[in-house]
Design a protein around this motif. Structure first.
Motif, PDB file in Angstrom:
ATOM      1  N   GLY A  29       0.794  -1.228   0.000  1.00 17.47           N
ATOM      2  CA  GLY A  29       0.000   0.000   0.000  1.00 17.47           C
ATOM      3  C   GLY A  29       0.823   1.273   0.000  1.00 17.47           C
ATOM      4  N   THR A  46       2.830   4.630  -1.019  1.00 11.46           N
ATOM      5  CA  THR A  46       2.535   5.718  -1.951  1.00 11.46           C
ATOM      6  C   THR A  46       3.820   6.407  -2.358  1.00 11.46           C
ATOM      7  OG1 THR A  46       2.186   7.280  -0.145  1.00 11.46           O
ATOM      8  CG2 THR A  46       0.236   6.183  -1.017  1.00 11.46           C
ATOM      9  N   VAL A  67       4.900  10.109  -4.302  1.00  8.57           N
ATOM     10  CA  VAL A  67       4.324  11.399  -4.683  1.00  8.57           C
ATOM     11  C   VAL A  67       5.354  12.208  -5.460  1.00  8.57           C
ATOM     12  CG1 VAL A  67       3.276  13.530  -3.839  1.00  8.57           C
ATOM     13  CG2 VAL A  67       2.875  11.378  -2.617  1.00  8.57           C
ATOM     14  N   VAL A 100      -0.003  11.378  -7.181  1.00 11.56           N
ATOM     15  CA  VAL A 100       0.161  10.341  -6.167  1.00 11.56           C
ATOM     16  C   VAL A 100       0.015   8.985  -6.851  1.00 11.56           C
ATOM     17  CG1 VAL A 100      -0.706   9.379  -4.001  1.00 11.56           C
ATOM     18  CG2 VAL A 100      -0.791  11.858  -4.393  1.00 11.56           C
ATOM     19  N   TYR A 101       1.016   8.139  -6.660  1.00 12.06           N
ATOM     20  CA  TYR A 101       1.038   6.810  -7.262  1.00 12.06           C
ATOM     21  C   TYR A 101       0.937   5.742  -6.185  1.00 12.06           C
ATOM     22  CZ  TYR A 101       3.467   9.365 -11.043  1.00 12.06           C
ATOM     23  OH  TYR A 101       3.823  10.254 -12.026  1.00 12.06           O
ATOM     24  N   ASP A 102       0.338   4.601  -6.548  1.00  9.44           N
ATOM     25  CA  ASP A 102       0.541   3.398  -5.751  1.00  9.44           C
ATOM     26  C   ASP A 102       1.729   2.672  -6.392  1.00  9.44           C
ATOM     27  OD1 ASP A 102      -0.412   1.956  -8.006  1.00  9.44           O
ATOM     28  OD2 ASP A 102      -2.344   1.549  -7.090  1.00  9.44           O
ATOM     29  N   SER A 152       1.121   1.781 -10.237  1.00  7.69           N
ATOM     30  CA  SER A 152       1.023   2.933 -11.143  1.00  7.69           C
ATOM     31  C   SER A 152       2.325   3.727 -11.178  1.00  7.69           C
ATOM     32  CB  SER A 152      -0.160   3.829 -10.767  1.00  7.69           C
ATOM     33  OG  SER A 152       0.034   4.446  -9.511  1.00  7.69           O
ATOM     34  N   PHE A 153       3.185   3.545 -10.201  1.00  4.93           N
ATOM     35  CA  PHE A 153       4.505   4.171 -10.202  1.00  4.93           C
ATOM     36  C   PHE A 153       5.461   3.406 -11.122  1.00  4.93           C
ATOM     37  CE2 PHE A 153       8.762   4.608  -8.165  1.00  4.93           C
ATOM     38  CZ  PHE A 153       8.957   5.949  -8.442  1.00  4.93           C
ATOM     39  N   SER A 166       6.484   5.058   2.076  1.00  3.55           N
ATOM     40  CA  SER A 166       6.147   6.190   1.207  1.00  3.55           C
ATOM     41  C   SER A 166       7.427   6.856   0.721  1.00  3.55           C
ATOM     42  CB  SER A 166       5.278   7.214   1.933  1.00  3.55           C
ATOM     43  OG  SER A 166       6.007   7.821   2.981  1.00  3.55           O
TER      44      SER A 166
END
Length: 146
Positions: free
Chosen positions: A48, A50, A52, A61-63, A66-67, A137
């Motif tokens: 989970g 993140t 940024v 903002v990516y998970d 998606s990053f 993060s």
């Protein structure tokens, strides 16, 4: 080594966190095994987590997935070559099962036959899990004019 709350972070904690920082940056290297290096982000980041991006643009903002996807496409597309990103010395603070790294980074790549460079700052947060330290993060901002 950070001392917080009267307790010194262990050298093994600091070493483990520095290894994660290094692995995060080395994932962004074009060439052979780019996909494997990016895939390793799934191991070193919490599911989970993140990421940024600011960089003077609208905040994105990516998970984890998606990053990774657009970076894999960029590093393997041939659009750029010789891309690499590296951390400069940073600061690591540890308290119990949480930690933070703050530091500068550099990057270099070739596009359209020209060498480009950049710098910026990254912040990463970590948590200790049953499987060791993991990135919870990350956020970054690139240097820019003004």
């Amino acid at each position: 080594m950070a001392i917080i709350g009267g307790e010194a972070a262990s050298k093994s904690d600091e070493t483990a966190i520095e290894a994660l920082v290094g692995a995060f940056f080395s994932a962004f290297t074009s060439g052979p095994d780019a996909a494997a290096r990016l895939d390793d982000l799934r191991r070193i980041m919490l599911p989970g987590a993140t990421v940024v991006r600011t960089c003077g643009l609208p905040v994105e903002v990516y998970d984890v997935e998606s990053f990774i996807a657009p970076r894999l496409a960029l590093l393997t597309s041939g659009e750029i070559s010789e891309f690499e990103e590296w951390p400069e010395p940073g600061r690591t603070d540890v308290f119990g099962d949480i930690a933070h790294w703050w530091g500068a980074y550099g990057k270099r790549w070739r596009a359209d036959g020209e060498v480009h460079t950049g710098r910026g700052m990254k912040t990463m947060s970590f948590v200790r899990t049953d499987d060791g330290w993991r990135i919870s993060s990350a956020a970054w901002d690139d240097e820019r004019q003004g």
